[in-house]
Scaffold this motif. Structure first.
Motif, mmCIF file in Angstrom:
data_model
loop_
_atom_site.group_PDB
_atom_site.id
_atom_site.type_symbol
_atom_site.label_atom_id
_atom_site.label_comp_id
_atom_site.label_asym_id
_atom_site.label_seq_id
_atom_site.Cartn_x
_atom_site.Cartn_y
_atom_site.Cartn_z
ATOM 1 N N VAL A 253 30.073 51.177 37.405
ATOM 2 C CA VAL A 253 30.599 51.579 38.758
ATOM 3 C C VAL A 253 31.729 50.224 39.166
ATOM 4 O O VAL A 253 30.898 49.324 38.978
ATOM 5 N N LEU A 254 32.534 50.997 39.604
ATOM 6 C CA LEU A 254 33.736 50.039 39.832
ATOM 7 C C LEU A 254 33.876 50.283 41.232
ATOM 8 O O LEU A 254 34.462 50.712 41.236
ATOM 9 N N GLU A 255 33.675 49.185 42.180
ATOM 10 C CA GLU A 255 33.990 49.483 43.420
ATOM 11 C C GLU A 255 34.092 48.524 44.262
ATOM 12 O O GLU A 255 34.070 47.089 43.774
ATOM 13 N N LEU A 256 36.322 48.808 44.270
ATOM 14 C CA LEU A 256 36.668 47.975 44.702
ATOM 15 C C LEU A 256 37.593 47.421 45.931
ATOM 16 O O LEU A 256 39.109 47.800 46.468
ATOM 17 N N SER A 257 36.501 48.595 46.984
ATOM 18 C CA SER A 257 37.844 49.182 48.384
ATOM 19 C C SER A 257 37.447 47.930 49.064
ATOM 20 O O SER A 257 37.226 46.853 49.392
ATOM 21 N N LYS A 258 38.966 48.234 49.549
ATOM 22 C CA LYS A 258 39.688 46.483 51.177
ATOM 23 C C LYS A 258 40.159 45.609 50.397
ATOM 24 O O LYS A 258 38.899 44.282 50.893
ATOM 25 N N ASN A 259 40.764 45.513 49.405
ATOM 26 C CA ASN A 259 41.403 44.515 49.292
ATOM 27 C C ASN A 259 42.832 44.470 48.772
ATOM 28 O O ASN A 259 43.097 45.440 49.883
ATOM 29 N N GLN A 260 43.151 43.647 48.074
ATOM 30 C CA GLN A 260 44.913 43.824 48.135
ATOM 31 C C GLN A 260 45.348 43.968 46.806
ATOM 32 O O GLN A 260 46.936 44.214 46.210
ATOM 33 N N ILE A 261 44.721 45.180 45.935
ATOM 34 C CA ILE A 261 44.510 45.221 44.925
ATOM 35 C C ILE A 261 46.110 46.781 44.240
ATOM 36 O O ILE A 261 46.431 46.760 45.725
ATOM 37 N N ASN A 262 47.123 45.721 43.885
ATOM 38 C CA ASN A 262 48.636 46.451 43.891
ATOM 39 C C ASN A 262 48.841 47.388 42.798
ATOM 40 O O ASN A 262 49.302 48.418 42.811
ATOM 41 N N HIS A 263 47.589 47.457 42.165
ATOM 42 C CA HIS A 263 48.301 48.302 40.780
ATOM 43 C C HIS A 263 46.841 48.062 40.031
ATOM 44 O O HIS A 263 46.186 46.829 39.983
ATOM 45 N N LEU A 264 46.324 49.429 38.448
ATOM 46 C CA LEU A 264 45.061 49.412 38.034
ATOM 47 C C LEU A 264 46.063 48.925 36.710
ATOM 48 O O LEU A 264 47.020 49.641 36.078
ATOM 49 N N PRO A 265 45.293 47.926 36.141
ATOM 50 C CA PRO A 265 45.870 47.758 34.381
ATOM 51 C C PRO A 265 45.414 49.129 33.921
ATOM 52 O O PRO A 265 44.883 50.045 34.335
ATOM 53 N N VAL A 266 46.665 49.207 32.650
ATOM 54 C CA VAL A 266 46.768 50.057 32.046
ATOM 55 C C VAL A 266 44.743 50.208 30.579
ATOM 56 O O VAL A 266 44.426 51.182 30.465
ATOM 57 N N GLU A 267 44.648 49.211 31.026
ATOM 58 C CA GLU A 267 42.941 48.827 29.735
ATOM 59 C C GLU A 267 41.874 49.134 30.739
ATOM 60 O O GLU A 267 41.319 49.405 29.645
ATOM 61 N N ILE A 268 42.488 50.329 32.355
ATOM 62 C CA ILE A 268 41.245 50.463 32.513
ATOM 63 C C ILE A 268 40.636 52.253 31.743
ATOM 64 O O ILE A 268 39.588 51.862 32.113
ATOM 65 N N GLY A 269 41.881 52.568 30.624
ATOM 66 C CA GLY A 269 41.446 53.289 30.076
ATOM 67 C C GLY A 269 40.521 53.335 29.068
ATOM 68 O O GLY A 269 39.553 54.131 28.282
ATOM 69 N N CYS A 270 39.905 52.357 28.992
ATOM 70 C CA CYS A 270 38.679 51.427 28.269
ATOM 71 C C CYS A 270 37.590 51.620 28.386
ATOM 72 O O CYS A 270 36.525 51.827 27.228
ATOM 73 N N LEU A 271 37.162 52.160 29.696
ATOM 74 C CA LEU A 271 35.818 51.586 30.105
ATOM 75 C C LEU A 271 35.772 53.328 29.814
ATOM 76 O O LEU A 271 35.357 54.359 30.976
ATOM 77 N N SER B 94 39.527 52.547 47.492
ATOM 78 C CA SER B 94 40.268 52.906 48.538
ATOM 79 C C SER B 94 40.354 51.472 49.190
ATOM 80 O O SER B 94 39.886 50.672 49.268
ATOM 81 N N PHE B 95 41.519 51.816 50.425
ATOM 82 C CA PHE B 95 41.860 50.785 51.396
ATOM 83 C C PHE B 95 42.680 49.431 50.328
ATOM 84 O O PHE B 95 42.432 48.308 50.435
ATOM 85 N N ASN B 96 43.595 50.057 49.400
ATOM 86 C CA ASN B 96 43.816 48.866 48.583
ATOM 87 C C ASN B 96 45.408 48.595 48.674
ATOM 88 O O ASN B 96 46.150 49.966 49.937
ATOM 89 N N ASN B 97 46.879 48.562 47.564
ATOM 90 C CA ASN B 97 47.599 48.628 48.315
ATOM 91 C C ASN B 97 48.377 48.778 47.057
ATOM 92 O O ASN B 97 49.844 49.000 46.293
ATOM 93 N N LEU B 98 47.630 50.270 46.215
ATOM 94 C CA LEU B 98 48.103 51.010 44.965
ATOM 95 C C LEU B 98 49.197 52.201 45.257
ATOM 96 O O LEU B 98 49.380 52.220 46.184
ATOM 97 N N LYS B 99 50.330 51.909 44.629
ATOM 98 C CA LYS B 99 51.247 52.488 44.937
ATOM 99 C C LYS B 99 51.437 53.586 43.487
ATOM 100 O O LYS B 99 52.084 54.539 43.965
ATOM 101 N N SER B 100 50.698 54.087 42.616
ATOM 102 C CA SER B 100 50.729 54.790 40.996
ATOM 103 C C SER B 100 49.252 54.239 40.429
ATOM 104 O O SER B 100 48.644 53.879 41.067
ATOM 105 N N ILE B 101 49.169 55.495 39.772
ATOM 106 C CA ILE B 101 47.760 55.418 39.082
ATOM 107 C C ILE B 101 48.417 55.451 37.783
ATOM 108 O O ILE B 101 48.645 56.563 37.655
ATOM 109 N N PRO B 102 47.636 54.446 36.598
ATOM 110 C CA PRO B 102 47.776 55.088 35.283
ATOM 111 C C PRO B 102 47.104 55.458 34.478
ATOM 112 O O PRO B 102 46.512 56.752 35.328
ATOM 113 N N PRO B 103 48.084 56.433 33.909
ATOM 114 C CA PRO B 103 47.804 57.804 32.961
ATOM 115 C C PRO B 103 47.260 57.559 31.983
ATOM 116 O O PRO B 103 46.033 58.428 31.722
#
Length: 211
Positions: free
Chosen positions: A149-167, A176-185
């Motif tokens: 579980v990765l619950e990261l709501s209501k922060n200021q996160i502006n991007h997700l690292p590509v390493e997230i694909g290792c999980l 939800s409710f961050n500053n993301l502009k895109s989602i890594p493939p």
């Protein structure tokens, strides 16, 4: 020689039978009362009571007075329940303690980045981070192979690292409710992902094909 006709009075026979049945039931009732009053039945009752007390952890001092067994049922109610309740509560507390050992929680606007100690807790199964000023997720997140579980709501996160694909075991991702502009493939490599919440990131217009 003429035929003899034998006539039976069935009401008389039924009356005799009912009388025998009543007498038999009366004998059984008296025998039952005799057994209940006998010393053998009393010993059996006391022994069963002692076994029940031992099962519930009630000390002998509670039910044994001057060599005589006190079979008052209140002893089982007042003394037997408390240890059981305490035991269940202790087991529940222990289970909760064991569960929280695998959960990381962080909140508050005083946090602008993840603490350095986090990288040493790769056994964690859940992150719950919310209402912080954190903008980036560290790349060492790839080390958290047990993360579910990765619950990261209501922060200021502006991007997700590509390493997230290792999980590979990740099931829930809430950014939800961050500053993301895109989602890594690479998020598409999270083959066990069941829930993805991207709401509140107004600049995300579409998901990559891999997701």
């Amino acid at each position: 020689m003429g035929h003899q006709v034998i006539i039976f009075d069935f009401s008389l026979i039924r009356g005799l039978w009912e009388t025998r049945v009543k007498k038999n039931k009366e004998r059984q009732r008296k025998e039952k009362e005799r057994l209940e009053k006998s010393s053998l039945e009393k010993i059996k009752q006391e022994w069963n009571f002692i076994l029940e007390c031992r099962k519930k952890g009630i000390p002998q001092s509670k039910y044994l007075k001057n060599g005589f067994v006190n079979t008052d049922e209140k002893i089982l109610d007042t003394c037997g329940k408390t240890p059981q309740v305490q035991k269940r509560r202790a087991l529940s507390d222990e289970a909760n303690k064991e569960k929280t050992k695998f959960i990381f929680q962080l909140s508050g606007e005083q946090w602008m980045e993840f603490p350095d100690s986090l990288k040493e807790q790769i056994y964690l199964k859940e992150w719950h981070v919310y209402n912080t000023l954190i903008q980036t997720i560290p790349s060492y997140i790839a080390l958290f192979q047990d993360l579910r579980v990765l619950e990261l709501s209501k922060n200021q996160i502006n991007h997700l690292p590509v390493e997230i694909g290792c999980l590979k075991n990740l099931k829930v991702l809430n950014v939800s409710f961050n500053n993301l502009k895109s989602i890594p493939p690479e998020l598409g490599d999270c083959e066990n992902l069941e829930k993805l919440d991207l709401s509140g990131n107004m600049e995300i217009t579409e998901l990559p094909f891999e997701v």
